[in-house]
Scaffold this motif. Structure first.
Motif, mmCIF file in Angstrom:
data_model
loop_
_atom_site.group_PDB
_atom_site.id
_atom_site.type_symbol
_atom_site.label_atom_id
_atom_site.label_comp_id
_atom_site.label_asym_id
_atom_site.label_seq_id
_atom_site.Cartn_x
_atom_site.Cartn_y
_atom_site.Cartn_z
ATOM 1 N N ALA A 56 -54.318 100.446 -80.011
ATOM 2 C CA ALA A 56 -54.151 100.739 -81.440
ATOM 3 C C ALA A 56 -52.811 100.230 -81.970
ATOM 4 O O ALA A 56 -52.760 99.559 -83.011
ATOM 5 N N VAL A 57 -51.736 100.513 -81.260
ATOM 6 C CA VAL A 57 -50.416 100.085 -81.728
ATOM 7 C C VAL A 57 -50.269 98.565 -81.608
ATOM 8 O O VAL A 57 -49.692 97.915 -82.481
ATOM 9 N N PHE A 58 -50.841 97.989 -80.542
ATOM 10 C CA PHE A 58 -50.812 96.537 -80.393
ATOM 11 C C PHE A 58 -51.593 95.860 -81.517
ATOM 12 O O PHE A 58 -51.181 94.816 -82.022
ATOM 13 N N CYS A 59 -52.685 96.457 -81.919
ATOM 14 C CA CYS A 59 -53.495 95.908 -83.005
ATOM 15 C C CYS A 59 -52.707 95.876 -84.310
ATOM 16 O O CYS A 59 -52.722 94.871 -85.035
ATOM 17 N N VAL A 60 -52.011 96.929 -84.603
ATOM 18 C CA VAL A 60 -51.206 96.975 -85.827
ATOM 19 C C VAL A 60 -50.073 95.949 -85.773
ATOM 20 O O VAL A 60 -49.825 95.220 -86.739
ATOM 21 N N ALA A 61 -49.402 95.881 -84.631
ATOM 22 C CA ALA A 61 -48.291 94.932 -84.495
ATOM 23 C C ALA A 61 -48.768 93.494 -84.578
ATOM 24 O O ALA A 61 -48.143 92.656 -85.239
ATOM 25 N N LEU A 62 -49.873 93.197 -83.933
ATOM 26 C CA LEU A 62 -50.391 91.836 -83.966
ATOM 27 C C LEU A 62 -50.870 91.451 -85.356
ATOM 28 O O LEU A 62 -50.663 90.319 -85.799
ATOM 29 N N ALA A 63 -51.485 92.380 -86.065
ATOM 30 C CA ALA A 63 -51.936 92.094 -87.431
ATOM 31 C C ALA A 63 -50.755 91.796 -88.349
ATOM 32 O O ALA A 63 -50.861 90.982 -89.266
ATOM 33 N N ARG A 64 -49.630 92.447 -88.102
ATOM 34 C CA ARG A 64 -48.435 92.185 -88.919
ATOM 35 C C ARG A 64 -47.762 90.874 -88.562
ATOM 36 O O ARG A 64 -47.133 90.235 -89.398
ATOM 37 N N LEU A 65 -47.867 90.448 -87.291
ATOM 38 C CA LEU A 65 -47.131 89.271 -86.826
ATOM 39 C C LEU A 65 -47.892 87.960 -86.990
ATOM 40 O O LEU A 65 -47.263 86.902 -87.033
ATOM 41 N N LEU A 66 -49.203 87.994 -87.054
ATOM 42 C CA LEU A 66 -49.964 86.753 -87.142
ATOM 43 C C LEU A 66 -49.775 86.090 -88.502
ATOM 44 O O LEU A 66 -49.850 86.754 -89.533
ATOM 45 N N PRO A 67 -49.557 84.780 -88.504
ATOM 46 C CA PRO A 67 -49.340 84.071 -89.776
ATOM 47 C C PRO A 67 -50.656 83.616 -90.410
ATOM 48 O O PRO A 67 -50.834 82.444 -90.736
ATOM 49 N N LEU A 68 -51.572 84.534 -90.581
ATOM 50 C CA LEU A 68 -52.865 84.239 -91.196
ATOM 51 C C LEU A 68 -52.999 85.088 -92.454
ATOM 52 O O LEU A 68 -52.111 85.881 -92.784
ATOM 53 N N SER A 69 -54.109 84.942 -93.128
ATOM 54 C CA SER A 69 -54.362 85.825 -94.264
ATOM 55 C C SER A 69 -54.564 87.248 -93.739
ATOM 56 O O SER A 69 -54.791 87.458 -92.543
ATOM 57 N N LYS A 70 -54.488 88.221 -94.624
ATOM 58 C CA LYS A 70 -54.586 89.618 -94.189
ATOM 59 C C LYS A 70 -55.912 89.902 -93.496
ATOM 60 O O LYS A 70 -55.955 90.570 -92.469
ATOM 61 N N ALA A 71 -56.983 89.401 -94.062
ATOM 62 C CA ALA A 71 -58.301 89.654 -93.473
ATOM 63 C C ALA A 71 -58.437 88.984 -92.111
ATOM 64 O O ALA A 71 -58.940 89.592 -91.156
ATOM 65 N N ASP A 72 -57.984 87.745 -92.006
ATOM 66 C CA ASP A 72 -58.104 87.032 -90.734
ATOM 67 C C ASP A 72 -57.211 87.628 -89.652
ATOM 68 O O ASP A 72 -57.631 87.754 -88.500
ATOM 69 N N SER A 73 -55.994 87.993 -90.004
ATOM 70 C CA SER A 73 -55.105 88.577 -89.000
ATOM 71 C C SER A 73 -55.601 89.952 -88.559
ATOM 72 O O SER A 73 -55.499 90.297 -87.377
#
Length: 83
Positions: free
Chosen positions: A19-36
């Motif tokens: 869960a925490v990795f998912c949140v961190a990865l979604a914030r760090l990926l340089p994609l659109s919000k939906a894609d990240s």
């Protein structure tokens, strides 16, 4: 008792890690919000499976709990640094 500790580590520690990795990865990926978000969610399933396998494959229960409790704390600290 060690089996119960491994089961609890696999369930709760694996969920916390993913869960925490998912949140961190979604914030760090340089994609659109939906894609990240989608990419992070899909990778969290893989991380959860790896955490469950590790919980039953490691030699020490303390090592399992240390990793599955330390990794979410590390990701959370990274999130706090990012703001």
């Amino acid at each position: 008792m060690p089996l119960v500790a491994r089961i609890a580590a696999a369930i709760f520690g694996g969920y916390a890690c993913s869960a925490v990795f998912c949140v961190a990865l979604a914030r760090l990926l340089p994609l659109s919000k939906a894609d990240s978000t989608l990419t992070a969610m899909m990778s969290s399933f893989v991380l959860y499976a790896v955490a469950v396998i590790y919980a039953f494959g490691a030699t020490s229960v303390w090592r399992v709990w240390g990793l599955l409790a330390g990794l979410p704390l590390l990701c959370y600290a990274l999130l706090q640094l990012l703001g």
